[in-house]
Motif scaffolding. Structure first.
Motif, mmCIF file in Angstrom:
data_model
loop_
_atom_site.group_PDB
_atom_site.id
_atom_site.type_symbol
_atom_site.label_atom_id
_atom_site.label_comp_id
_atom_site.label_asym_id
_atom_site.label_seq_id
_atom_site.Cartn_x
_atom_site.Cartn_y
_atom_site.Cartn_z
ATOM 1 N N ALA A 47 0.843 -1.197 0.000
ATOM 2 C CA ALA A 47 0.000 0.000 0.000
ATOM 3 C C ALA A 47 0.873 1.240 0.000
ATOM 4 O O ALA A 47 2.001 1.227 0.529
ATOM 5 N N TRP A 48 0.343 2.287 -0.588
ATOM 6 C CA TRP A 48 1.003 3.590 -0.527
ATOM 7 C C TRP A 48 0.536 4.331 0.726
ATOM 8 O O TRP A 48 -0.633 4.225 1.125
ATOM 9 N N LEU A 49 1.464 5.083 1.309
ATOM 10 C CA LEU A 49 1.177 5.860 2.503
ATOM 11 C C LEU A 49 1.243 7.341 2.138
ATOM 12 O O LEU A 49 2.322 7.846 1.808
ATOM 13 N N PRO A 50 0.097 8.055 2.149
ATOM 14 C CA PRO A 50 0.087 9.469 1.750
ATOM 15 C C PRO A 50 0.704 10.365 2.810
ATOM 16 O O PRO A 50 0.326 10.301 3.984
ATOM 17 N N TYR A 51 1.625 11.213 2.399
ATOM 18 C CA TYR A 51 2.307 12.082 3.370
ATOM 19 C C TYR A 51 1.365 13.118 3.965
ATOM 20 O O TYR A 51 1.591 13.612 5.070
ATOM 21 N N TRP A 52 0.281 13.467 3.259
ATOM 22 C CA TRP A 52 -0.620 14.512 3.743
ATOM 23 C C TRP A 52 -1.589 14.002 4.810
ATOM 24 O O TRP A 52 -2.301 14.797 5.422
ATOM 25 N N ASP A 53 -1.629 12.705 5.026
ATOM 26 C CA ASP A 53 -2.434 12.144 6.119
ATOM 27 C C ASP A 53 -1.638 11.011 6.765
ATOM 28 O O ASP A 53 -2.134 9.910 6.971
ATOM 29 N N GLN A 54 -0.410 11.346 7.110
ATOM 30 C CA GLN A 54 0.571 10.327 7.464
ATOM 31 C C GLN A 54 0.223 9.572 8.746
ATOM 32 O O GLN A 54 0.363 8.344 8.800
ATOM 33 N N GLU A 55 -0.238 10.273 9.762
ATOM 34 C CA GLU A 55 -0.494 9.604 11.036
ATOM 35 C C GLU A 55 -1.613 8.574 10.913
ATOM 36 O O GLU A 55 -1.490 7.449 11.411
ATOM 37 N N ALA A 56 -2.705 8.938 10.255
ATOM 38 C CA ALA A 56 -3.814 7.998 10.098
ATOM 39 C C ALA A 56 -3.400 6.816 9.230
ATOM 40 O O ALA A 56 -3.750 5.662 9.512
ATOM 41 N N ALA A 57 -2.651 7.097 8.175
ATOM 42 C CA ALA A 57 -2.202 6.027 7.283
ATOM 43 C C ALA A 57 -1.244 5.081 7.992
ATOM 44 O O ALA A 57 -1.311 3.856 7.827
ATOM 45 N N TYR A 58 -0.339 5.640 8.776
ATOM 46 C CA TYR A 58 0.619 4.829 9.533
ATOM 47 C C TYR A 58 -0.108 3.925 10.533
ATOM 48 O O TYR A 58 0.200 2.729 10.649
ATOM 49 N N ALA A 59 -1.088 4.471 11.233
ATOM 50 C CA ALA A 59 -1.864 3.669 12.179
ATOM 51 C C ALA A 59 -2.596 2.535 11.463
ATOM 52 O O ALA A 59 -2.676 1.405 11.970
ATOM 53 N N THR A 60 -3.121 2.810 10.265
ATOM 54 C CA THR A 60 -3.796 1.781 9.475
ATOM 55 C C THR A 60 -2.827 0.673 9.096
ATOM 56 O O THR A 60 -3.152 -0.520 9.163
ATOM 57 N N ALA A 61 -1.623 1.054 8.691
ATOM 58 C CA ALA A 61 -0.619 0.053 8.325
ATOM 59 C C ALA A 61 -0.307 -0.871 9.500
ATOM 60 O O ALA A 61 -0.226 -2.099 9.342
ATOM 61 N N LEU A 62 -0.144 -0.315 10.665
ATOM 62 C CA LEU A 62 0.176 -1.138 11.828
ATOM 63 C C LEU A 62 -0.974 -2.068 12.199
ATOM 64 O O LEU A 62 -0.752 -3.207 12.618
ATOM 65 N N ARG A 63 -2.206 -1.599 12.026
ATOM 66 C CA ARG A 63 -3.371 -2.447 12.334
ATOM 67 C C ARG A 63 -3.448 -3.650 11.407
ATOM 68 O O ARG A 63 -3.989 -4.693 11.779
ATOM 69 N N HIS A 64 -2.927 -3.509 10.196
ATOM 70 C CA HIS A 64 -3.060 -4.585 9.201
ATOM 71 C C HIS A 64 -1.692 -5.111 8.768
ATOM 72 O O HIS A 64 -1.525 -5.578 7.645
ATOM 73 N N ALA A 65 -0.754 -5.085 9.707
ATOM 74 C CA ALA A 65 0.608 -5.521 9.402
ATOM 75 C C ALA A 65 0.666 -6.984 8.980
ATOM 76 O O ALA A 65 1.552 -7.375 8.209
ATOM 77 N N ASP A 66 -0.277 -7.807 9.465
ATOM 78 C CA ASP A 66 -0.244 -9.222 9.106
ATOM 79 C C ASP A 66 -0.563 -9.457 7.634
ATOM 80 O O ASP A 66 -0.278 -10.537 7.105
ATOM 81 N N GLN A 67 -1.129 -8.462 6.939
ATOM 82 C CA GLN A 67 -1.425 -8.594 5.512
ATOM 83 C C GLN A 67 -0.456 -7.824 4.630
ATOM 84 O O GLN A 67 -0.360 -8.086 3.437
ATOM 85 N N LEU A 68 0.252 -6.864 5.206
ATOM 86 C CA LEU A 68 1.121 -5.983 4.420
ATOM 87 C C LEU A 68 2.553 -6.474 4.424
ATOM 88 O O LEU A 68 3.162 -6.630 5.482
ATOM 89 N N HIS A 69 3.113 -6.676 3.229
ATOM 90 C CA HIS A 69 4.543 -6.990 3.177
ATOM 91 C C HIS A 69 5.370 -5.745 2.869
ATOM 92 O O HIS A 69 6.547 -5.666 3.221
ATOM 93 N N THR A 70 4.754 -4.734 2.248
ATOM 94 C CA THR A 70 5.488 -3.524 1.869
ATOM 95 C C THR A 70 4.586 -2.310 1.996
ATOM 96 O O THR A 70 3.418 -2.362 1.602
ATOM 97 N N VAL A 71 5.140 -1.237 2.534
ATOM 98 C CA VAL A 71 4.477 0.062 2.521
ATOM 99 C C VAL A 71 5.395 1.037 1.780
ATOM 100 O O VAL A 71 6.606 1.057 2.003
ATOM 101 N N SER A 72 4.792 1.824 0.898
ATOM 102 C CA SER A 72 5.536 2.825 0.134
ATOM 103 C C SER A 72 5.068 4.223 0.526
ATOM 104 O O SER A 72 4.058 4.714 0.009
#
Length: 356
Positions: A47-72
């Motif tokens: 998934a891509w992580l938008p810099y303009w909403d970084q905190e919410a996107a980062y929290a989402t990534a951590l919640r779904h870390a078991d499905q994500l192999h890469t964040v850009s």
């Protein structure tokens, strides 16, 4: 008939009896051995992580870390052959370390919005290509990154007279960059637009797929902000995209880009549509009291509403719509997806992606 060696036979019988007496007898209360731990399902999403909403996107990534192999993280923008500038909040060490701690690779995206023809001039000149590769390598070395994602789109509409030269120059740039990234044990990811009968000819999928670790196809914006209203994607369009892509690129290198957003058009207007995330679109639908409707042809939700004296229509994508598209990916054996973007999505989408 007597055995040929009666003494040996008698001794063996005695030893067996002694062993039986000495063998430990499990107590009735001893617990049964635990069952083997099942293997964790493979992580198939990026998934891509938008810099303009970084905190919410980062929290989402951590919640779904078991499905994500890469964040850009969408952190860098190319301005010239020798200049790549950071966006706001770029290179946040807390985010990099947090994603790594969750077992997610961090492969930042370098995008560009260069003036018409400027990127073509870079990729078609050997000296400028070399300068640009060195500049990109300095970015990947600046932090503990796992690679780079190149998202260069201004060459996509290159005209008839120049597209072959630009196509070959870009493929050479990617091939050389990937080779040097691999020498550093870094990943090389390339993002491209879809190749269909009428689009994407500037991308040499075969050469790009051979050089890169993953080729990300932005399979969205079939209808876009400056065009007529309609779905962002359809199963039929996905079928055409993947039929061409899988002919040139190994399926395990392909990542199908999925939208987690939509467009809100003023009906009959030539103005640019408003961007809405999937969450925003659904909240708007509920606010205006529009019924939920999934278009059967495109597998895409949409609704209309009135704003002042203007009739508006919204097309977006959610978990139910994505579920209608995934059978096409399964048919072609494509298991990897990349989401635009973290924090935009219908929360139910992650469960849908787990079924791919």
């Amino acid at each position: 008939m007597m055995p040929r060696h009666p003494r040996r036979a008698t001794a063996l019988i005695a030893l067996a009896a002694a062993a039986a007496v000495l063998a430990p007898v499990p107590a009735a209360s001893d617990p049964a051995p635990p069952p083997p731990t099942p293997a964790a399902p493979p992580r198939t999403a990026s998934a891509w992580l938008p810099y303009w909403d970084q905190e919410a996107a980062y929290a989402t990534a951590l919640r779904h870390a078991d499905q994500l192999h890469t964040v850009s993280p969408f952190w860098y923008e190319t301005k010239a052959a020798g200049r790549v500038d950071p966006h706001l909040h770029a290179a946040d060490r807390r985010v990099v370390d947090g994603l790594h701690g969750a077992g997610i690779k961090v492969v930042p995206t370098v995008m560009e919005r260069m003036p018409r023809g400027a990127l073509a001039d870079v990729v078609t000149d050997a000296g400028r290509r070399a300068t640009h590769i060195e500049t990109l390598l300095s970015v990947v070395k600046s932090r503990d990154y796992d690679g780079l994602d190149l998202d260069y789109e201004t060459i996509a509409p290159t005209g008839d007279a120049a597209y072959e030269k630009v196509r070959d120059g870009y493929a050479t740039l990617v091939t050389d960059l990937c080779g040097q990234l691999h020498a550093l044990r870094k990943q090389c990811v390339v993002t491209v637009s879809p190749k269909t009968a009428g689009t994407g000819r500037v991308w040499d999928y075969k050469r790009l797929g051979a050089a890169a670790d993953r080729l990300r196809v932005m399979a969205y914006n079939l209808h876009w902000a400056e065009g007529a209203p309609g779905p962002l994607s359809t199963p039929a369009w996905y079928d055409e995209i993947l039929r061409r892509a899988t002919a040139d690129v190994p399926v395990d290198k392909l990542e199908m880009g999925l939208p987690a957003y939509g467009w809100d058009w003023a009906v009959g207007s030539r103005g640019r549509a408003r961007h809405v995330t999937s969450k925003e679109a659904e909240a708007l639908r509920r606010k205006v009291g529009a019924p939920y409707h999934l278009d059967p042809a495109s597998g895409t939700p949409h609704f209309t509403y009135a704003e002042g004296g203007t009739r508006r229509t919204v097309w977006y994508q959610d978990a139910r719509g994505t579920a209608a598209h995934l059978p096409v990916l399964r048919r072609y054996g494509v298991r990897h997806t990349v989401l635009w973007a973290l924090g935009f999505e219908d929360p139910e989408l992650w469960q849908t992606l787990a079924t791919l």
